[in-house]
Design an enzyme around this catalytic site. Sequence first.
Site, mmCIF file in Angstrom:
data_model
loop_
_atom_site.group_PDB
_atom_site.id
_atom_site.type_symbol
_atom_site.label_atom_id
_atom_site.label_comp_id
_atom_site.label_asym_id
_atom_site.label_seq_id
_atom_site.Cartn_x
_atom_site.Cartn_y
_atom_site.Cartn_z
ATOM 1 N N ASN A 9 0.689 -1.110 0.060
ATOM 2 C CA ASN A 9 0.061 -0.003 -0.027
ATOM 3 C C ASN A 9 1.069 1.110 -0.002
ATOM 4 O O ASN A 9 1.343 1.509 0.984
ATOM 5 C CB ASN A 9 -0.854 -0.123 1.174
ATOM 6 C CG ASN A 9 -1.865 1.227 1.394
ATOM 7 O OD1 ASN A 9 -2.019 1.979 0.411
ATOM 8 N ND2 ASN A 9 -2.406 1.469 2.497
ATOM 9 N N LYS A 11 -0.031 4.327 -0.537
ATOM 10 C CA LYS A 11 -0.749 5.335 0.054
ATOM 11 C C LYS A 11 -0.414 6.471 -1.031
ATOM 12 O O LYS A 11 -0.129 6.675 -2.024
ATOM 13 C CB LYS A 11 -0.223 5.731 1.709
ATOM 14 C CG LYS A 11 -0.390 4.492 2.472
ATOM 15 C CD LYS A 11 -0.692 4.542 3.883
ATOM 16 C CE LYS A 11 -0.412 3.463 4.619
ATOM 17 N NZ LYS A 11 -0.139 3.565 5.855
ATOM 18 N N HIS A 98 -9.609 0.687 4.722
ATOM 19 C CA HIS A 98 -8.554 1.298 5.253
ATOM 20 C C HIS A 98 -8.741 2.402 6.577
ATOM 21 O O HIS A 98 -9.534 3.163 6.389
ATOM 22 C CB HIS A 98 -7.537 1.885 4.466
ATOM 23 C CG HIS A 98 -6.166 1.895 5.063
ATOM 24 N ND1 HIS A 98 -5.739 2.991 5.873
ATOM 25 C CD2 HIS A 98 -5.112 1.142 4.924
ATOM 26 C CE1 HIS A 98 -4.331 2.829 6.533
ATOM 27 N NE2 HIS A 98 -4.020 1.615 5.680
ATOM 28 N N GLU A 100 -7.237 4.763 7.655
ATOM 29 C CA GLU A 100 -7.179 6.133 7.268
ATOM 30 C C GLU A 100 -8.271 6.752 6.457
ATOM 31 O O GLU A 100 -8.604 7.838 6.515
ATOM 32 C CB GLU A 100 -5.904 6.307 6.416
ATOM 33 C CG GLU A 100 -4.585 6.083 7.016
ATOM 34 C CD GLU A 100 -3.423 5.663 6.460
ATOM 35 O OE1 GLU A 100 -3.301 5.749 5.302
ATOM 36 O OE2 GLU A 100 -2.491 5.285 7.115
ATOM 37 N N GLU A 170 -5.669 -4.982 10.511
ATOM 38 C CA GLU A 170 -4.689 -3.896 10.811
ATOM 39 C C GLU A 170 -5.032 -3.098 11.961
ATOM 40 O O GLU A 170 -6.199 -2.364 11.911
ATOM 41 C CB GLU A 170 -4.706 -2.857 9.636
ATOM 42 C CG GLU A 170 -3.844 -3.516 8.258
ATOM 43 C CD GLU A 170 -3.542 -2.403 7.443
ATOM 44 O OE1 GLU A 170 -2.344 -2.653 7.136
ATOM 45 O OE2 GLU A 170 -4.276 -1.392 7.305
ATOM 46 N N GLY A 176 1.744 2.505 10.973
ATOM 47 C CA GLY A 176 2.806 3.811 10.882
ATOM 48 C C GLY A 176 3.457 4.323 12.169
ATOM 49 O O GLY A 176 4.021 5.495 12.192
ATOM 50 N N SER A 216 2.822 -1.479 10.527
ATOM 51 C CA SER A 216 4.371 -1.884 11.130
ATOM 52 C C SER A 216 4.973 -2.765 10.865
ATOM 53 O O SER A 216 5.798 -3.303 11.498
ATOM 54 C CB SER A 216 4.595 -1.261 12.472
ATOM 55 O OG SER A 216 4.261 0.142 12.508
#
Length: 254
Positions: A9, A11, A98, A100, A170, A176, A216
Site C-alpha cells: 500500500n 498510500k 483502510h 485512514e 490492521e 505507521g 508496522s
Amino acid sequence: MRSKLIVANWKMNLDFWAGLQLANAILQQLQAQAPPVAQVILLPSYLHLQAIKSLLPTSDLIQLGAQNCHEQAGGAFTGEISASMLHSVGARFVLIGHSERREHWGENEVLLAHKVTTALAHGLRPIFCCGEYGATREAGQAIPFVQQQLAESLFHLTATEMAQVILAYEPVWAIGTGRTPTPDEVQAMHQAIRSTVAQQYSATLAQQIPILYGGSCNAQNASSFFACSEVDGGLIGSASLQAASLVAIIRQLL
Ligand code: PGA
C-alpha cells in the site's frame, strides 16, 4: 491451500516517475531469483496504474489494485474514480475500509458495505481492512469490535461473493507507529476472524479466505507474523516504498 499474499500500500507517496521506478525495481529483484511463493499485489496511486500495468509481464508475478473506489457505479461524482474505471486499466483488487479512509473521510460500515458490493460487481476483489483502536484493545474488546466490523460491512454478501474477499487485520494503533501486537495476539485475532466467517458462511469457505496482517510490518518482524498458521501474508505500508525491503518481506513468506 490458501493463497499467500503480500499487498503493498503505497498510500499518497511517490510521483509518477518514482512510482514507475519502484515498480520496475521490485519486478527486477523478483525476477532475479526463483519465483516467490507469495502473490504480490501493488496498490499505487490511481495515477500509476496504467503505466505500471504496461511494465508488468503477462505472468501473474505482480498484480495491481487501487487504494479506494467510489461506492456508486458511475455518474455525477466530480473527482471520484469508479470500480469499472479501475478494472479498465488493469486493477483486479481494491483496498476497502483502510483506517485512514475511515478516519479522514468518515467512511462507515454502511458505506463500506456498499463499496464492497460495487467492487465485486465490477470485477475487483476487495481487500477489506478491519482492526481495533488502542483503547479498544486495552478495554479487552478488540475481538468483538473486529467481528462487528466484518458483520456490518461484509455479511450481506453471498457465499460466492465472500469467497472473493481478502481480509486484512490492521490494528489502527499499529499503522505507521512502529508498534505491533505480538504474533500470539495476531494469531488469536486471525483465528477469531476465521471462526466468525465460518459461523456466518461455512468452515470450508472460512478456510479459503486469506487473512493478512498489517501495521508496522517490516523486513525485521515479518517472519514472526508469517510463522503464525493463521497469517496468510501482509499488508505493507512504509516498508513497501523501498524495493529491497518489500522483496525481503516477500521472501519471508514460505
Ligand atoms: P504501515 O502501514 O506498514 O506503514 O504501518 C500499513 C497500512 O496502513 O496498510
